[in-house]
Scaffold this motif. Sequence first.
Motif, PDB file in Angstrom:
ATOM      1  N   VAL A   1       3.912  -3.585   5.492  1.00 32.77           N
ATOM      2  CA  VAL A   1       4.726  -3.013   6.569  1.00 32.77           C
ATOM      3  C   VAL A   1       3.976  -1.806   7.122  1.00 32.77           C
ATOM      4  N   GLU A   2       3.562  -1.887   8.356  1.00 36.36           N
ATOM      5  CA  GLU A   2       2.727  -0.835   8.942  1.00 36.36           C
ATOM      6  C   GLU A   2       3.595   0.261   9.551  1.00 36.36           C
ATOM      7  N   ARG A   3       4.172   1.047   8.673  1.00 36.54           N
ATOM      8  CA  ARG A   3       4.928   2.229   9.083  1.00 36.54           C
ATOM      9  C   ARG A   3       4.871   3.253   7.968  1.00 36.54           C
ATOM     10  N   ALA A   4       5.078   4.508   8.347  1.00 39.90           N
ATOM     11  CA  ALA A   4       5.076   5.595   7.374  1.00 39.90           C
ATOM     12  C   ALA A   4       6.420   5.655   6.651  1.00 39.90           C
TER      13      ALA A   4
ATOM     14  N   MET B   1       9.462  -4.375  -5.644  1.00 39.39           N
ATOM     15  CA  MET B   1       8.619  -3.202  -5.871  1.00 39.39           C
ATOM     16  C   MET B   1       8.017  -2.756  -4.557  1.00 39.39           C
ATOM     17  N   ALA B   2       7.924  -1.442  -4.352  1.00 38.02           N
ATOM     18  CA  ALA B   2       7.311  -0.885  -3.152  1.00 38.02           C
ATOM     19  C   ALA B   2       6.080  -0.083  -3.542  1.00 38.02           C
ATOM     20  N   VAL B   3       5.025  -0.240  -2.771  1.00 45.25           N
ATOM     21  CA  VAL B   3       3.827   0.583  -2.904  1.00 45.25           C
ATOM     22  C   VAL B   3       3.720   1.412  -1.639  1.00 45.25           C
ATOM     23  N   VAL B   4       3.655   2.723  -1.801  1.00 44.61           N
ATOM     24  CA  VAL B   4       3.544   3.612  -0.647  1.00 44.61           C
ATOM     25  C   VAL B   4       2.105   4.108  -0.580  1.00 44.61           C
ATOM     26  N   GLY B   5       1.360   3.608   0.395  1.00 44.24           N
ATOM     27  CA  GLY B   5      -0.049   3.967   0.555  1.00 44.24           C
ATOM     28  C   GLY B   5      -0.919   2.727   0.570  1.00 44.24           C
ATOM     29  N   GLY B   6      -1.700   2.587   1.645  1.00 40.82           N
ATOM     30  CA  GLY B   6      -2.521   1.401   1.825  1.00 40.82           C
ATOM     31  C   GLY B   6      -3.998   1.671   1.770  1.00 40.82           C
ATOM     32  N   GLY B   7      -4.417   2.628   0.952  1.00 41.89           N
ATOM     33  CA  GLY B   7      -5.838   2.787   0.674  1.00 41.89           C
ATOM     34  C   GLY B   7      -6.265   1.788  -0.380  1.00 41.89           C
ATOM     35  N   VAL B   8      -7.475   1.955  -0.890  1.00 42.66           N
ATOM     36  CA  VAL B   8      -7.976   0.971  -1.853  1.00 42.66           C
ATOM     37  C   VAL B   8      -7.149   0.978  -3.138  1.00 42.66           C
ATOM     38  N   ILE B   9      -6.623   2.133  -3.530  1.00 43.52           N
ATOM     39  CA  ILE B   9      -5.782   2.194  -4.727  1.00 43.52           C
ATOM     40  C   ILE B   9      -4.481   1.434  -4.506  1.00 43.52           C
ATOM     41  N   GLY B  10      -3.768   1.754  -3.429  1.00 42.34           N
ATOM     42  CA  GLY B  10      -2.497   1.098  -3.162  1.00 42.34           C
ATOM     43  C   GLY B  10      -2.621  -0.398  -2.955  1.00 42.34           C
ATOM     44  N   LEU B  11      -3.628  -0.818  -2.166  1.00 38.17           N
ATOM     45  CA  LEU B  11      -3.824  -2.244  -1.920  1.00 38.17           C
ATOM     46  C   LEU B  11      -4.158  -2.994  -3.208  1.00 38.17           C
TER      47      LEU B  11
ATOM     48  N   ASP C   1       2.373   1.471   4.848  1.00 40.14           N
ATOM     49  CA  ASP C   1       1.331   2.380   5.320  1.00 40.14           C
ATOM     50  C   ASP C   1       1.217   2.199   6.834  1.00 40.14           C
ATOM     51  N   PRO C   2       1.180   3.302   7.595  1.00 41.00           N
ATOM     52  CA  PRO C   2       1.104   3.146   9.053  1.00 41.00           C
ATOM     53  C   PRO C   2      -0.208   2.544   9.533  1.00 41.00           C
ATOM     54  N   ALA C   3      -1.279   2.682   8.750  1.00 41.12           N
ATOM     55  CA  ALA C   3      -2.589   2.142   9.133  1.00 41.12           C
ATOM     56  C   ALA C   3      -3.366   1.807   7.872  1.00 41.12           C
ATOM     57  N   PRO C   4      -3.052   0.700   7.218  1.00 40.27           N
ATOM     58  CA  PRO C   4      -3.702   0.367   5.940  1.00 40.27           C
ATOM     59  C   PRO C   4      -5.229   0.328   6.058  1.00 40.27           C
ATOM     60  N   GLY C   5      -5.883   0.914   5.048  1.00 41.21           N
ATOM     61  CA  GLY C   5      -7.338   0.883   4.994  1.00 41.21           C
ATOM     62  C   GLY C   5      -8.048   1.844   5.906  1.00 41.21           C
ATOM     63  N   SER C   6      -7.323   2.783   6.515  1.00 42.78           N
ATOM     64  CA  SER C   6      -7.954   3.678   7.492  1.00 42.78           C
ATOM     65  C   SER C   6      -8.167   5.098   6.974  1.00 42.78           C
TER      66      SER C   6
END
Length: 354
Positions: free
Chosen positions: A167-170, A1-11, A28-33
């Motif tokens: 994975v820290e990439r877009a 499974m892939a999650v695209v987006g590292g904000g609080v919802i995605g994490l 996400d290129p910069a999770p949590g930012s």
Amino acid sequence: MAVVGGGVIGLSIAWRAAQTGWQVTLFDPAPGSGASSVAGGMLAPLSEGWPGEEATLELGAASLARWPEFADRIAAVTGRSVFTAKGSLSVAIDAADAADLHTVAEWVGAQGYHLEVLSRAQVREAEPSLSRSVRLGLSAPSELAVDNRALLDAVRSAAVDAGVEIVERAVADLDELVADQIVLAAGDRTATLWPGLPVRAVKGEILRLRSRPGTEPPPSRVVRARVHGRPVYLVPRGDGIVVGATQYESGRDTQVTVAGVRDLLADAQTLLPSIGEYELAECGAGLRPMSPDNLPLIGRLSERVVVASGHGRNGILLVPITVDAILALLDGTTLVEVKCADPERFNHDAGAKQ
């Protein structure tokens, strides 16, 4: 499974999905930012209620009820508490605002939730540091507030501990992902990955103020008001106060403006005269992912893709119910409480991917 987006919802989705047995990679290129990092952290669906917004109230209240269990899960894994306040207090400065508070109290009460109208004297007793110009208050004892950055750190740590690969990439195109299931939680960038979804960026500025030796302690509750027609809130933190928030339709601009800072400080000082003694520690701006009707988009877009976006100003509040809804979809079921958030209500017909 892939999650695209590292904000609080995605994490949070990635963490809980991994706990239930999914092998999860988060991109996400910069999770949590993003917007999650500059949120106020209010969990206040009742005091934000307004006649005609039944779906918003019910969804928010359902998620608020899930927050204690969700926070307990975080604490069990990380040993961290994310709460910073219990209870919120909406206050009126003038007669028109007082009338609005009575309207909110009556309507929210008619929906089955408890709000208490406080006199001027009762407001002063509850929060002595507030201005004497406050004439009425509306107390919501069940509402809460969390430290958004502590929450981000905690859910990221929990996700990694549960086996989530970050994975820290877009991601430029969902077709490049090989996962069986994809959770699209890309915030204000959601529509670039699934054209036709009506999610747009709305800028919001906040201030972080830090206590100094001798300054009056911050209010114990979240304090909210309208000053000169502008909404303002004060959210207590361990080291001071978060003041928010402006709202601008300004594309992808994230620069903090002089006017925004000026208005937030002036309005905050109208509520809390001693705030001028605090240190101005940080000015920040984020892009809230908004939908046309101010309800999120939570649902299945295809056999392979589900969306969790468009949470607007309520991203932190709606974390628990969004996580539960996405886990249900991944398990082949649905959560009835989020029916109002079904993306099909917009009848999008562009760019459907399989």
